[in-house]
Design an enzyme around this catalytic site. Sequence first.
Site, mmCIF file in Angstrom:
data_model
loop_
_atom_site.group_PDB
_atom_site.id
_atom_site.type_symbol
_atom_site.label_atom_id
_atom_site.label_comp_id
_atom_site.label_asym_id
_atom_site.label_seq_id
_atom_site.Cartn_x
_atom_site.Cartn_y
_atom_site.Cartn_z
ATOM 1 N N THR A 126 0.826 -1.215 0.000
ATOM 2 C CA THR A 126 0.000 0.000 0.000
ATOM 3 C C THR A 126 0.864 1.270 0.000
ATOM 4 O OG1 THR A 126 -1.489 1.282 1.428
ATOM 5 C CG2 THR A 126 -0.093 -0.286 2.538
ATOM 6 N N ASP A 127 0.304 2.337 -0.529
ATOM 7 C CA ASP A 127 1.026 3.623 -0.503
ATOM 8 C C ASP A 127 1.169 4.167 0.923
ATOM 9 O OD1 ASP A 127 -1.637 4.370 -0.079
ATOM 10 O OD2 ASP A 127 -1.683 5.895 -1.655
ATOM 11 N N GLU A 128 0.349 3.620 1.859
ATOM 12 C CA GLU A 128 0.397 4.143 3.237
ATOM 13 C C GLU A 128 1.735 3.884 3.902
ATOM 14 O OE1 GLU A 128 -2.933 3.661 5.774
ATOM 15 O OE2 GLU A 128 -4.372 3.948 4.169
ATOM 16 N N TYR A 154 -1.544 -0.126 11.206
ATOM 17 C CA TYR A 154 -1.767 -0.841 9.938
ATOM 18 C C TYR A 154 -0.598 -0.645 8.992
ATOM 19 C CZ TYR A 154 -3.240 -1.341 5.066
ATOM 20 O OH TYR A 154 -3.268 -1.656 3.733
ATOM 21 N N LYS A 158 2.274 -3.245 7.483
ATOM 22 C CA LYS A 158 2.485 -3.463 6.039
ATOM 23 C C LYS A 158 3.942 -3.142 5.674
ATOM 24 C CE LYS A 158 -0.115 -4.478 3.181
ATOM 25 N NZ LYS A 158 -0.596 -5.780 2.650
ATOM 26 N N TYR A 211 -14.477 12.663 9.027
ATOM 27 C CA TYR A 211 -13.444 12.905 10.043
ATOM 28 C C TYR A 211 -12.833 14.305 9.912
ATOM 29 C CZ TYR A 211 -13.128 7.778 10.865
ATOM 30 O OH TYR A 211 -13.367 6.452 11.155
ATOM 31 N N ARG A 278 -9.668 10.893 13.035
ATOM 32 C CA ARG A 278 -8.867 9.681 13.249
ATOM 33 C C ARG A 278 -7.529 10.097 13.883
ATOM 34 N NH1 ARG A 278 -7.614 6.405 7.796
ATOM 35 N NH2 ARG A 278 -9.595 5.398 8.262
HETATM 36 P P1 NAD Z 1 -9.972 -6.855 2.858
HETATM 37 O O1 NAD Z 1 -9.876 -6.527 4.307
HETATM 38 O O2 NAD Z 1 -11.215 -6.558 2.110
HETATM 39 O O3 NAD Z 1 -9.680 -8.421 2.644
HETATM 40 C C1 NAD Z 1 -8.657 -9.086 3.327
HETATM 41 C C2 NAD Z 1 -8.876 -10.589 3.162
HETATM 42 O O4 NAD Z 1 -7.785 -11.276 3.826
HETATM 43 C C3 NAD Z 1 -10.171 -11.092 3.806
HETATM 44 O O5 NAD Z 1 -10.840 -11.979 2.932
HETATM 45 C C4 NAD Z 1 -9.701 -11.831 5.049
HETATM 46 O O6 NAD Z 1 -10.548 -12.898 5.443
HETATM 47 C C5 NAD Z 1 -8.327 -12.326 4.602
HETATM 48 N N1 NAD Z 1 -7.430 -12.599 5.733
HETATM 49 C C6 NAD Z 1 -7.149 -11.769 6.774
HETATM 50 N N2 NAD Z 1 -6.291 -12.369 7.619
HETATM 51 C C7 NAD Z 1 -5.995 -13.578 7.091
HETATM 52 C C8 NAD Z 1 -5.161 -14.651 7.485
HETATM 53 N N3 NAD Z 1 -4.443 -14.602 8.624
HETATM 54 N N4 NAD Z 1 -5.078 -15.750 6.696
HETATM 55 C C9 NAD Z 1 -5.804 -15.815 5.556
HETATM 56 N N5 NAD Z 1 -6.631 -14.843 5.134
HETATM 57 C C10 NAD Z 1 -6.725 -13.737 5.893
HETATM 58 O O7 NAD Z 1 -8.723 -6.151 2.190
HETATM 59 P P2 NAD Z 1 -8.578 -5.457 0.739
HETATM 60 O O8 NAD Z 1 -9.050 -4.066 0.820
HETATM 61 O O9 NAD Z 1 -9.123 -6.376 -0.279
HETATM 62 O O10 NAD Z 1 -6.971 -5.403 0.631
HETATM 63 C C11 NAD Z 1 -6.252 -6.502 0.094
HETATM 64 C C12 NAD Z 1 -4.773 -6.181 0.124
HETATM 65 O O11 NAD Z 1 -4.530 -4.998 -0.642
HETATM 66 C C13 NAD Z 1 -4.222 -5.893 1.526
HETATM 67 O O12 NAD Z 1 -2.948 -6.484 1.625
HETATM 68 C C14 NAD Z 1 -4.127 -4.370 1.589
HETATM 69 O O13 NAD Z 1 -3.094 -3.965 2.451
HETATM 70 C C15 NAD Z 1 -3.832 -4.037 0.138
HETATM 71 N N6 NAD Z 1 -4.291 -2.711 -0.328
HETATM 72 C C16 NAD Z 1 -5.596 -2.334 -0.160
HETATM 73 C C17 NAD Z 1 -6.030 -1.094 -0.666
HETATM 74 C C18 NAD Z 1 -7.461 -0.633 -0.533
HETATM 75 O O14 NAD Z 1 -7.758 0.506 -0.875
HETATM 76 N N7 NAD Z 1 -8.383 -1.453 -0.058
HETATM 77 C C19 NAD Z 1 -5.112 -0.260 -1.350
HETATM 78 C C20 NAD Z 1 -3.781 -0.674 -1.469
HETATM 79 C C21 NAD Z 1 -3.402 -1.914 -0.974
HETATM 80 O O1 DAU Z 2 -4.063 4.141 0.529
HETATM 81 C C1 DAU Z 2 -4.302 2.768 0.489
HETATM 82 C C2 DAU Z 2 -5.108 2.369 1.722
HETATM 83 O O2 DAU Z 2 -6.419 2.902 1.518
HETATM 84 C C3 DAU Z 2 -5.159 0.863 1.969
HETATM 85 O O3 DAU Z 2 -3.865 0.397 2.258
HETATM 86 C C4 DAU Z 2 -6.101 0.532 3.129
HETATM 87 O O4 DAU Z 2 -6.221 -0.881 3.268
HETATM 88 C C5 DAU Z 2 -7.456 1.132 2.834
HETATM 89 O O5 DAU Z 2 -8.321 0.907 3.934
HETATM 90 C C6 DAU Z 2 -7.327 2.640 2.567
HETATM 91 O O6 DAU Z 2 -6.908 3.346 3.777
HETATM 92 P P1 DAU Z 2 -7.540 4.773 4.181
HETATM 93 O O7 DAU Z 2 -7.364 4.932 5.633
HETATM 94 O O8 DAU Z 2 -7.068 5.851 3.285
HETATM 95 O O9 DAU Z 2 -9.076 4.483 3.765
HETATM 96 P P2 DAU Z 2 -10.468 4.704 4.521
HETATM 97 O O10 DAU Z 2 -11.510 4.210 3.588
HETATM 98 O O11 DAU Z 2 -10.479 4.147 5.903
HETATM 99 O O12 DAU Z 2 -10.555 6.292 4.636
HETATM 100 C C7 DAU Z 2 -10.456 7.111 3.487
HETATM 101 C C8 DAU Z 2 -10.486 8.568 3.937
HETATM 102 O O13 DAU Z 2 -11.797 8.850 4.489
HETATM 103 C C9 DAU Z 2 -9.515 8.868 5.055
HETATM 104 O O14 DAU Z 2 -8.983 10.173 4.903
HETATM 105 C C10 DAU Z 2 -10.342 8.800 6.321
HETATM 106 C C11 DAU Z 2 -11.708 9.283 5.848
HETATM 107 N N1 DAU Z 2 -12.856 8.694 6.580
HETATM 108 C C12 DAU Z 2 -12.913 7.348 6.701
HETATM 109 C C13 DAU Z 2 -13.932 6.755 7.381
HETATM 110 C C14 DAU Z 2 -14.000 5.242 7.538
HETATM 111 C C15 DAU Z 2 -13.835 9.520 7.115
HETATM 112 O O15 DAU Z 2 -13.798 10.761 6.981
HETATM 113 N N2 DAU Z 2 -14.859 8.928 7.790
HETATM 114 C C16 DAU Z 2 -14.948 7.583 7.970
HETATM 115 O O16 DAU Z 2 -15.922 7.109 8.623
#
Ligand code: NAD
Ligand code: DAU
Length: 341
Positions: A126-128, A154, A158, A211, A278
Amino acid sequence: MRSILVTGAAGFIGSNFVRMLMSRGEDVKLVVLDKLTYAGNIANIQDLIDDEKLFFVKGDICDAALVEQLWTNHAINQVVHFAAESHVDRSILSSGPFVQTNVVGTQVLLDVAKAKGVDRFVHVSTDEVYGSLPEDKPDVKFTEETSLAPNSPYSASKAGSDCLARSYFHTHHLPVMITRCSNNYGPYQFPEKALPLFITNLMEGKKIPLYGDGMNIRDWLYVEDHCDAIWTVLNKGTPGEVYNIGGNNEMTNRKIVETILREMGKTWDDGVQYVKDRPGHDRRYAIDASKIKRELGWEPKHRWEQAIKTTIQWFKDHQDWWRAIKSGEYLKYYDQQYTQR
Ligand code: NAD
Ligand code: DAU
């Protein structure tokens, strides 16, 4: 035929990834390993499970014996590693599961891959991990050379997994590639993340909890574009390299909320409630994705203006899916996160 271990494919991005490969008719066997945590949902891939190309196993990536057995039984030769605890707010409430799955789980996968052998291993990050960018320097973006400076439990977990992945390339010559993507949105996203939470709250007659001052910036990418980028890296990437993935689509949270309100016919006063910020909230993320474009020819195909409409429509059409999630444990989390703080 390649045999690909896809971890975490009952989650948001992983399920979109296996769906994309199946719909494209790729010549692959997909071995899905997922623990089905609160964020994992078998409904996300239920319609694919009877396909002979997909083998679903419920299990933990930290279980080395199980992972070894999968390698032996399915002759795994490639890995796409999505499985993670992925929600920043939950990592602030409790970081233990993040260290266990994201760090220890990744180490187990890397060790088994080293022992059993693997052609290619994509570690989805992730970019985070890069931390936060200044708001007053819009030209500054995260590149693959930006130092890691994670700010939440988190992103720290990562970053730990990224460092392990990098070390297995340098020390053990494991063919690992790391992807670092910006915020995704689209179908099957768990409704604790901002976009699906905002959309479904409005459908339930609740307000959007925004937030702080709502001016934090994220770079939004449609999930299918992320999946396509990961497939591109798996096939064309160079082992040992990091690839940033982004949408070139920076927006403040206020702008996102305005778009959703407009699309759903609501006003700001009816639909938004400012809530406590947050802790440690990163101000701005922005990705320089020029390397993956230049070296692998990938760039996003979906535009925000259309893809957000498609996403809202998906949540309107799949109310059974998200209403089933927004009950039980979810409501306890929601209360803890939004009412008790
Ligand atoms: P998600 O939370 O929707 O899904 C995570 C999945 O992993 C779930 O199905 C969960 O059951 C499984 N899991 C968790 N712990 C486990 C374990 N110990 N063993 C096996 N399975 C397990 O997550 P997502 O949003 O689909 O993200 C997927 C990946 O992409 C993550 O690694 C996250 O860091 C990365 N990522 C997400 C975003 C985003 O915006 N959502 C952006 C950049 C990178
Ligand atoms: O940048 C990649 C990441 O993006 C991934 O690695 C993470 O898995 C994914 O969850 C996401 O992280 P963020 O923290 O950026 O996403 P989130 O959806 O939680 O929040 C997006 C923005 O919205 C952030 O600035 C916080 C704000 N927010 C979020 C929630 C849940 C609110 O203002 N209110 C809320 O209730």
